[in-house]
Every structure is written in C-alpha cells, then in structure tokens.
Design a protein around this motif. Structure first.
Motif, PDB file in Angstrom:
ATOM      1  N   ASP A 137      16.487  47.153  43.271  1.00  0.00           N
ATOM      2  CA  ASP A 137      16.000  46.641  44.342  1.00  0.00           C
ATOM      3  C   ASP A 137      15.729  47.490  45.363  1.00  0.00           C
ATOM      4  N   SER A 139      14.258  48.763  49.250  1.00  0.00           N
ATOM      5  CA  SER A 139      14.162  47.882  50.794  1.00  0.00           C
ATOM      6  C   SER A 139      14.315  49.545  51.773  1.00  0.00           C
ATOM      7  N   LYS A 142      12.018  46.257  57.573  1.00  0.00           N
ATOM      8  CA  LYS A 142      11.567  45.102  56.683  1.00  0.00           C
ATOM      9  C   LYS A 142      11.300  44.661  55.356  1.00  0.00           C
ATOM     10  N   TRP A 144      11.238  44.511  51.257  1.00  0.00           N
ATOM     11  CA  TRP A 144      11.889  44.661  49.919  1.00  0.00           C
ATOM     12  C   TRP A 144      11.113  44.818  48.948  1.00  0.00           C
ATOM     13  N   LYS A 146      10.987  44.678  44.536  1.00  0.00           N
ATOM     14  CA  LYS A 146      11.574  44.622  43.422  1.00  0.00           C
ATOM     15  C   LYS A 146      11.020  45.109  42.110  1.00  0.00           C
ATOM     16  N   ALA A 172       7.779  42.351  45.710  1.00  0.00           N
ATOM     17  CA  ALA A 172       7.594  42.724  47.571  1.00  0.00           C
ATOM     18  C   ALA A 172       7.517  41.383  48.820  1.00  0.00           C
ATOM     19  N   PHE A 174       7.759  41.690  53.127  1.00  0.00           N
ATOM     20  CA  PHE A 174       8.313  42.205  54.496  1.00  0.00           C
ATOM     21  C   PHE A 174       8.045  40.259  55.541  1.00  0.00           C
TER      22      PHE A 174
END
Length: 259
Positions: A137, A139, A142, A144, A146, A172, A174
């Motif tokens: 994960d 980030s 805002k 993200w 994975k 992914a 936001f």
C-alpha cells in the motif's frame, strides 16, 4: 472441494468478517457496457472472442482490518437475456475475490501476501485466474496506490489448469471536489507476461496469433452524489486479452446504490 464451493466459502468468509472490520463498504449496481465500433467490427470477424454490448448487475464489498483487507464482487452479465446460440450474448456469472495479508513492514512500506481468484463462466464456457504473490500500500496525499506481482495459474475450458506465467498490476485512486460536488477517480490494471503455450493464442480476423503479454484494465470517474447513490463512467480497455489480438475498448455507465 470444487471451484464453485471454494468461491462460495471465500465469499462467506469475507461477509462474516465485515461486521468486525475497521472499515467496510457494500453496494449494488446496474451497468451498461458498450464496446467501441472498431472493437465490435474486429471481433465479429474473428474465429472466437466475439463481443456484443451488454448489461450486468453487480454486488461488491470490501473490508479492512489490522491483519489486511478483502475485496470481492459478483456480476450477473446479460441478466436480461440468455442467447445460448450466440456466445457473445450468453448469460455469464463472474466472481472475483482479492485478499491481502500483512507480512511485515520495511522502512515504513508494508509488505503483504497478495491472493486473488477471478472466475467467469457461462454456457459451455469457463475461465478462472488465480494469482499468488506480494503487494503493498502506498499513499501520496489524497492519492492511494496498491500494486502487486504474483505467479499466475489459469483454469480454462478445454485446457485444464496450468501455470500461466506472471501477473502484475495495481488499483489506484483519489478523491476530489469539483463544482461543489464530491468526485473520485480510480483505475485497475493487470499485465500478464510470460504466458504459457496453453494460453498464448488470441484471435484476429484472419486467424490466431500467439502473444506472450496482455493488458487489461479500466479508468473510472465517479460522482458521489449522496451517501447512498454514486454514478460513474468507466473507460474499459484490453490489449491482446479477452481472446482477441490488438486493442479493444468500451465505455461502461454505472448507477450504484451504497449501503
């Protein structure tokens, strides 16, 4: 335990854990998928892999806890028709379950055991993809992200189960605000590479060619109109995937009810 029972057990396990999760989400949606004109024209002339526009109903959900996270969905494709004489129009049932388990943390970056099973089947057809590997994960404000990388096994109608190279990919997204309204953008993407000889064949209008690598994914824009209602539009794409050589693309229009 057969495949259908395995998928059911995984779904029940995920559902039973939802009540005790640090976060959960569940929703149901109505979806209309329209292939581009070029995709429809190309695939109708191919020896297999024909495409047709269709509707599907979906139920999905996810959860996260200290040990990891689980996500899954079930799609009923062509719910409003069942044209067995036309492979592109038959009723299909698609299930995906993704589970990621925390292993360790390296320099603040989590390392997770990544697993997923994707199963789709219809009249005289089934295909199941299984992936086992590692993920993480990340980030950035805002945003993200994975990603994962894993060994790929495929079970397909007429070929049985075989190792099928590797799969890498990510999900992914936001959240943002525009015109005073809440929106989000998401993407999922998968790359298959090093495919085995059992699964390299993809169709083109004048026959079949072998492709060791394939791409598959979608980019989505969601309008989170209320807590209960979300509307979305998705750009669906594939390259040397879904049975067809070259590029394929579609638009998906979604209305979703969030519980």
């Amino acid at each position: 335990m057969n495949t259908r029972k395995t998928l059911l057990a995984a779904s029940l396990l995920a559902a039973s854990a939802l009540a005790h999760a640090d976060y959960t989400f569940t929703d149901v949606s109505f979806n209309q998928l329209n292939w581009s004109d070029s995709t429809l024209e190309k695939t109708q002339a191919a020896p297999f892999g024909a495409k047709r526009n269709f509707q599907y109903l979906e139920a999905e959900g996810g959860m996260g806890r200290s040990w990891g996270d689980v996500y899954g969905f079930f799609d009923l494709e062509n719910w409003n028709r069942n044209d067995k004489e036309m492979p592109a129009g038959d009723r299909r049932y698609t299930t995906k379950v993704v589970a990621r388990f925390n292993i360790t943390d390296i320099g603040g970056v989590p390392v997770k055991l990544y697993t997923h099973v994707y199963d789709t089947r219809g009249y005289n057809f089934f295909d199941q993809n299984r992936v086992l590997g590692l993920g993480t994960d990340l980030s950035f404000g805002k945003v993200w992200f994975k990603p994962f990388l894993g060994m790929h096994q495929e079970l397909k109608y007429g070929t049985g189960a075989h190792r099928n190279g590797w799969m890498t990919g990510y999900v992914a997204g936001f959240d943002f605000t525009a015109f005073g309204q809440p929106f989000s953008m998401t993407q999922w993407h998968e790359t298959e590479f090093g495919r085995s000889n059992y699964f390299v064949g993809v169709a083109q209008p004048n026959g079949v060619v072998n492709k060791r690598t394939g791409q598959n994914g979608a980019v989505s824009l969601w309008w989170n109109a209320t807590k209960s209602f979300t509307a979305g539009v998705q750009y669906r794409y594939a390259v040397n995937k879904l049975g067809i050589a070259g590029n394929e693309n579609a638009m998906i229009y979604t209305a979703k009810y969030n519980f």
